[in-house]
Design a protein around this motif. Structure first.
Motif, short mmCIF file in Angstrom:
data_model
loop_
_atom_site.label_atom_id
_atom_site.label_comp_id
_atom_site.label_asym_id
_atom_site.label_seq_id
_atom_site.Cartn_x
_atom_site.Cartn_y
_atom_site.Cartn_z
N ASP A 263 33.64 46.59 45.98
CA ASP A 263 33.09 47.94 45.83
C ASP A 263 31.65 47.84 45.31
OD1 ASP A 263 32.42 50.53 45.20
OD2 ASP A 263 34.28 51.00 44.18
N ALA A 264 30.68 48.08 46.21
CA ALA A 264 29.26 47.99 45.86
C ALA A 264 28.63 49.37 45.77
CB ALA A 264 28.52 47.14 46.90
N SER A 265 29.45 50.40 45.57
CA SER A 265 28.92 51.75 45.41
C SER A 265 28.24 51.87 44.05
CB SER A 265 30.04 52.77 45.53
OG SER A 265 30.95 52.63 44.45
N ALA A 266 27.62 53.03 43.81
CA ALA A 266 26.89 53.22 42.55
C ALA A 266 27.81 53.08 41.34
CB ALA A 266 26.21 54.59 42.55
N SER A 267 29.04 53.56 41.46
CA SER A 267 29.96 53.46 40.32
C SER A 267 30.38 52.02 40.05
CB SER A 267 31.21 54.32 40.57
OG SER A 267 31.94 53.85 41.68
N GLY A 268 30.15 51.12 41.02
CA GLY A 268 30.49 49.72 40.82
C GLY A 268 29.71 49.07 39.69
N ARG A 269 28.55 49.66 39.34
CA ARG A 269 27.77 49.11 38.21
C ARG A 269 28.57 49.15 36.91
NH1 ARG A 269 24.10 53.23 39.71
NH2 ARG A 269 22.60 52.61 41.30
N GLU A 270 29.51 50.09 36.81
CA GLU A 270 30.21 50.30 35.55
C GLU A 270 31.37 49.33 35.34
OE1 GLU A 270 28.65 52.45 33.73
OE2 GLU A 270 27.38 52.93 35.46
N ARG A 271 31.75 48.57 36.36
CA ARG A 271 32.87 47.65 36.20
C ARG A 271 32.47 46.46 35.33
NH1 ARG A 271 32.99 47.63 41.89
NH2 ARG A 271 32.95 45.35 41.84
N ASP A 272 33.45 45.81 34.76
CA ASP A 272 33.21 44.62 33.94
C ASP A 272 33.16 43.42 34.88
OD1 ASP A 272 33.24 42.46 32.19
OD2 ASP A 272 34.49 43.52 30.72
N HIS A 273 31.96 43.10 35.38
CA HIS A 273 31.83 42.02 36.36
C HIS A 273 32.11 40.65 35.74
CE1 HIS A 273 30.40 45.02 39.05
NE2 HIS A 273 29.30 45.25 38.38
N ALA A 274 31.89 40.52 34.45
CA ALA A 274 32.19 39.24 33.79
C ALA A 274 33.68 38.93 33.90
CB ALA A 274 31.76 39.29 32.32
N LYS A 275 34.52 39.95 33.70
CA LYS A 275 35.97 39.73 33.84
C LYS A 275 36.33 39.45 35.30
CE LYS A 275 37.45 42.65 29.94
NZ LYS A 275 38.09 41.58 29.17
N GLU A 276 35.69 40.14 36.23
CA GLU A 276 35.97 39.91 37.65
C GLU A 276 35.60 38.48 38.05
OE1 GLU A 276 35.15 44.56 39.01
OE2 GLU A 276 33.61 43.02 39.29
N PHE A 277 34.43 38.02 37.60
CA PHE A 277 34.00 36.66 37.94
C PHE A 277 34.91 35.62 37.28
CE2 PHE A 277 29.32 38.10 38.56
CZ PHE A 277 29.67 38.68 39.76
N ALA A 278 35.37 35.92 36.06
CA ALA A 278 36.27 35.00 35.37
C ALA A 278 37.59 34.87 36.13
CB ALA A 278 36.51 35.46 33.94
N LEU A 279 38.08 35.99 36.66
CA LEU A 279 39.31 35.94 37.47
C LEU A 279 39.09 35.11 38.73
CD1 LEU A 279 42.05 36.74 38.62
CD2 LEU A 279 41.04 38.91 39.36
N LEU A 280 38.00 35.34 39.44
CA LEU A 280 37.74 34.58 40.66
C LEU A 280 37.57 33.10 40.35
CD1 LEU A 280 35.28 36.99 42.54
CD2 LEU A 280 37.73 36.65 42.94
N ASP A 281 36.94 32.81 39.24
CA ASP A 281 36.75 31.42 38.82
C ASP A 281 38.11 30.73 38.63
OD1 ASP A 281 34.91 29.41 38.32
OD2 ASP A 281 34.99 29.71 36.15
N ALA A 282 39.02 31.42 37.92
CA ALA A 282 40.34 30.84 37.66
C ALA A 282 41.16 30.74 38.94
CB ALA A 282 41.07 31.68 36.62
N TRP A 283 41.07 31.75 39.79
CA TRP A 283 41.88 31.76 41.02
C TRP A 283 41.41 30.71 42.01
CZ3 TRP A 283 41.64 35.53 45.66
CH2 TRP A 283 42.83 35.45 46.40
N PHE A 284 40.08 30.62 42.21
CA PHE A 284 39.56 29.63 43.15
C PHE A 284 39.79 28.21 42.65
CE2 PHE A 284 36.35 33.00 44.63
CZ PHE A 284 37.25 33.47 45.58
N ALA A 285 39.84 28.03 41.32
CA ALA A 285 40.14 26.70 40.78
C ALA A 285 41.56 26.27 41.17
CB ALA A 285 40.00 26.71 39.26
N GLU A 286 42.47 27.25 41.31
CA GLU A 286 43.83 26.95 41.74
C GLU A 286 43.92 26.78 43.26
OE1 GLU A 286 46.46 26.37 39.87
OE2 GLU A 286 45.39 26.69 37.99
N LEU A 287 43.19 27.63 44.01
CA LEU A 287 43.27 27.58 45.47
C LEU A 287 42.56 26.35 46.05
CD1 LEU A 287 42.66 31.32 46.49
CD2 LEU A 287 44.84 30.09 46.33
#
Length: 951
Positions: A263-287
């Motif tokens: 979601d790259a809409s204007a409201s996407g600025r308000e998400r916690d991207h640090a948490k999102e990146f941390a999830l992707l980091d952990a998931w891709f480390a497993e995949l």
């Protein structure tokens, strides 16, 4: 005169010092208004708790005082009931559609109506308190529901208290269902002698002159048996079951290709991207190794871009995500299935507000769909249900650590695979088959149909590995208020998946069970008049008076409808008489079939495309139902010939710093410059309007529409912003996208006929003539405020013209035959504007230099100007059936602006039409931006050529 005070949070649900009593005034309110008694009760089943506070306040001052009652709520807690004492009677708040709530949630940085969806971050519950006379008391009662956190082991219910003074009376009671074998453990810092539990389930203590400061925890025992409670409400009996299950999870096969929908809409600025990146980091480390197809969501979904993750390294993808340009509204339009994708991951707040995706309840995607939330205020219901429907997992990163979230993406949670009900003993069960369930226990609610029944469940990943569970439901066992409330909340979650389509059903459920929703906020109604006005059944002590007055009101309303219809018929007959006299005086038949111009024919040509509908609505075609009406209308629309007219419109553009800034920027850097400017102007509608217009005018319509869609992000409940969005989308040639914002305006402003007219004309331009005439008919049949004089006649003119020029016959059977008559015009000019507290006037000068305006609305040639709209929006309309050759000039008179605050400059829209109501109709739209009152603006001119003689 009452002194206004804001009463502080008398109680703290978080801790004893945070959010304690807060005084938002210079008055010493804590000493003037104090709680003198408190009765607190809690009912708990499984992980669900309902807590109720019954408080009495005293005014210790010699003046009457009023204010708001404010109560802090922690994340996940939601208010389910609120009542205040009025004239000695406790009046419960009821849900009222589109009302200004007297109960709201004050979330950080925002205010939202109380609803069945919990606040998604720490917030304040704010309820109207009313005036308290000197030395008098006022009673307040409210309840809140919460899910007891599963992060604590064992689960623990917590009640912190922080009353500012000693209480004359204090009572505390608990009812914890399903604990007969082992009572909860009580831990407290309150100075209370703890009584024994009664039957291992009930706990009660009462004290006088008590200082209630501290906390009390209930450590809940784990139960291996199902717990079932029942309760009656509104003539039905409901059950609620807490069913333990074994925590078995199943591994998912590792995907080879993942579609990451970001979601790259204007409201996407308000998400916690640090948490999102941390999830992707952990998931891709497993995949380890996986192909990622990145799709960005704004006003539509972009084409996919591929990235390769090797041995967990996703640096290229991360760099791309870190450079995301967050802009535009949020839409799922354009998101298509891809057979090569093994799993979909949608990272969004779930707040879709633009395009067809605004009401999307199902996605045409195969293979699992996982949804990820990392923001307060997300649409949790949508995210959870989309994941459930597509065999995916919902991940709330505000509750889970990155490691646990990554593990959840690799496992398959338990689901309800089947429900077997003995002899149809219960019905209307929530949640439905396919819904995910908690690993340790899950809840089921429904309506009891028979005194005794057994419910058998199949829970698991597949039927081969499923657990088979069952529980018994016995009418009248362990009675409670909770079952009906929890069933209603499940029903609202189910209906909320398509809130627009289920709007009426949501309102019925909310009002029946007295639950606030986002569209029906909780409101305290005080007397019979309030309940009559809102159409809500009152409590028993007001019901007899309400029923008597409702019957009288219904009779009056029926009579007023009949009188209004007769008024419209008479006014329309006068308009038809004027139309007949505008030419040779030939009479008009009751069903028009002789409406050809009497003076020959001539060609017509207007620069720009005509706005006639391109196609009809096959589902609405009903010629067989009403062949006489549809045939007569089509005959009346036949054109006598053609005419060559040219409209010359003069643009008027005021100074605009935003556009000037972009104009000075090199073309390849203009969008980047706009994104820089957004940081300082993100809450200004005028900024987006000006920038969108700039890009559209310079040939970049895609960027212009994206910028325009930001208006949807600014506030989906702001009628002014939505009206601006709809009108600009129409001007940009996208009436299909304008329909949704206009629908929302109709819901927000039902008292304004312009809201319906805007929607109807958007339907027409989008090629949906049946919807257009149905919507215009609503304007005709309703009574409107005197601010909108004869708006019914304008709607009728447009309704009949649309029906007459529709490429397929329309169903007009529900409409009064006396009003179905097309009145074609050689020339029609319509003025509308986008400010409710502004006065504009339309002036049209004919070749004889005679001007039709508000103080001289008719011309000798036969021109006619509609009644003056001084209250805003318009429309004002100039009609001329038989236009003599020559030049007709159009001017605007900006007569007044009474707006207290302006979201944007006033924009006027002029629609010039030749051959109105015939297949040869040509339309040109023009927009004028106004800045100074009392200015007269020349909009343009229409050159009418001589008619070509008949052959």
């Amino acid at each position: 005169m009452a002194v206004t005070l804001i009463l502080g949070a008398i109680l703290s649900l978080f801790c004893a010092d945070a959010h304690a009593q807060r005084i938002e005034t210079t008055e010493r309110a804590s000493e003037l208004i104090t709680p003198e008694s408190a009765e607190i009760s809690a009912e708990i089943i499984g992980h669900t708790a309902l807590t109720t506070f019954d408080l009495v306040f005293t005014n210790n001052d010699d003046r009457p005082l009023e204010g708001d009652f404010v109560f802090p709520l922690k994340r996940g807690q939601r208010v389910t009931a609120y009542a205040i004492e009025i004239e000695g009677v406790l009046r419960a708040a009821v849900p009222i559609e589109n009302a200004r709530p007297t109960v709201v949630y004050d979330a950080p940085g925002a205010e939202a109506a109380a609803s069945s969806r919990p606040p998604t971050d720490d917030a304040n519950f704010r309820g109207r308190f009313g005036v308290i006379s000197p030395s008098a008391t006022r009673r307040v009662r409210f309840s809140y529901q919460e899910e007891i956190s599963e992060q604590t082991d064992p689960p623990t219910y917590r009640l912190p208290l922080s009353f500012p003074r000693r209480l004359k009376h204090f009572k505390l009671s608990f009812n914890v269902h399903g604990t007969h074998n082992e009572a909860p453990e009580v831990r407290t810092s309150l100075e209370l002698p703890l009584p024994p539990w009664r039957d291992g389930q009930f706990f009660e203590i009462e004290r006088a002159d008590y200082d209630a400061r501290g906390s009390l925890d209930l450590v809940l025992p784990k139960s291996d048996e199902p717990t079932v409670i029942t309760g009656r409400f509104g003539g039905k009996e409901y059950f609620y079951a807490d069913v333990p299950s074994s925590p078995i999870l199943f591994s998912r096969p590792a995907p080879h290709t993942v579609a990451l929908v970001w979601d790259a809409s204007a409201s996407g600025r308000e998400r916690d991207h640090a948490k999102e990146f941390a999830l992707l980091d952990a998931w891709f480390a497993e995949l380890k190794d996986v192909e990622i197809k990145l799709i960005e969501l704004r006003d539509h979904a972009t084409a996919a871009t591929s990235f390769a993750v090797k041995d967990g390294d996703w640096s290229a993808l991360r760099k791309q995500l870190e450079q995301t340009q967050y802009d535009g509204g949020t839409s799922l339009d354009g998101l298509k299935d891809d057979p090569k994708v093994d799993a979909w991951v949608i990272v969004t707040d779930g707040l879709f507000n633009f395009g067809a995706g605004a009401t999307t309840t199902k996605l045409a995607l195969h293979n699992p769909v996982h949804t990820i939330s990392a923001t307060a205020g997300a649409n949790i219901d949508w995210l959870r249900n989309i994941a459930a429907q597509h065999d995916g997992e919902f991940i709330d990163l505000l509750d889970l650590t990155p490691a646990k979230a990554a593990y959840a993406l690799q496992t398959h949670s338990l689901r309800i695979l089947g429900v077997d009900i003995e002899d149809g003993g219960v019905s209307e069960i929530h949640p439905a088959v396919g819904a995910p369930v908690n690993a340790d226990a899950f809840h089921l609610s429904g309506v009891i149909q028979k005194p005794n029944t057994t419910v058998k469940l199949l829970v698991g990943n597949t039927r081969a590995d499923a657990q088979r569970l069952e529980f018994h439901v016995t009418s009248g066992s362990d009675p409670s208020e909770l079952p009906s409330l929890l069933w209603a909340e499940g029903e609202l979650r189910h209906l909320g998946m398509d809130a627009e389509a289920n709007r009426d059903a949501i309102r019925r459920v909310a009002q029946t069970f007295r639950i606030g929703t986002s569209t029906t906020p909780l409101t305290v109604l005080e007397n019979v008049d309030d309940y009559l006005r809102e159409g809500v059944a009152p409590p028993d002590d007001l019901k007899s008076a309400w029923m008597a007055r409702r019957e009288a009101a219904e009779n009056t309303e029926r009579l007023e409808r009949e009188q209004h219809l007769q008024y419209v018929v008479s006014a329309f007959q006068r308009r038809a008489a004027w139309w007949r006299g505008a030419t040779s005086g030939q009479p008009v038949e009751a069903l028009p079939g002789n409406q050809e111009n009497q003076n020959g024919s001539r060609a017509a040509s207007i620069p720009g495309p005509p706005s006639s509908p391109s196609s009809g609505d096959p589902a609405a075609v009903a010629a067989s139902q009403n062949p006489v009406l549809t045939t007569a209308l089509q005959a009346s629309a036949s054109a006598p010939g053609s005419r060559a007219d040219t409209i010359h419109l003069t643009a008027w553009s005021p100074e605009n710093n935003y556009a000037d800034e972009l104009r000075r920027t090199p073309k390849d850097a203009q969008y980047s410059r706009y994104l820089e400017l957004v940081l300082d102007h993100r809450r200004e509608p005028a900024f987006y309007l000006a920038c969108a217009e700039f890009f559209i005018a310079n040939g970049n319509a895609d960027i212009g529409l994206r910028i325009l869609s930001n208006l949807a992000e600014l506030g989906v409940d702001d009628a002014m912003v939505l009206r601006l969005l709809g009108s600009r989308l129409q001007l940009a040639g996208r009436p299909d996208l304008a329909i949704e914002p206009y629908r929302r305006v109709v819901l927000l402003r039902p008292e304004e006929p312009q809201s319906l007219r805007d929607l109807a004309l958007a339907y027409q331009e989008a090629g949906q003539p049946q919807e257009a005439v149905n919507t215009l008919w609503k304007i005709v049949t309703q009574s409107w405020d005197a601010r909108f004089p004869e708006v019914e006649l304008i709607a009728l003119a447009e309704l009949n013209a649309i029906a007459a020029t529709s490429p397929k016959p329309l169903d007009l059977s529900a409409m009064d035959r006396r009003l179905i008559r097309n009145l074609p015009m050689d020339l029609r000019v319509v003025l509308t504007w986008d400010a409710g507290d502004a006065d504009l006037d339309l002036w049209v000068t004919d070749p004889d230099r005679e001007t039709a305006k508000y103080d001289s609305p008719q011309t000798h040639q036969g021109g006619r100007l509609s009644r003056d709209f001084t209250g805003g929006f318009g429309p004002e309309e100039f009609d001329l059936r038989n236009a003599k050759p020559g030049t007709y000039t159009i001017k605007l008179n900006f007569n007044g602006d009474r707006r207290q605050s302006a979201l944007s400059p006033i924009t006027a829209q002029v629609k010039a039409i030749t051959d109105f109501g015939t297949p040869q109709q040509k339309v040109k739209n023009f927009t004028v931006t106004l800045s100074q009152q009392q200015e007269i603006i020349s909009v343009g001119a229409i050159d009418i050529l001589p008619k070509k003689p008949k052959r």
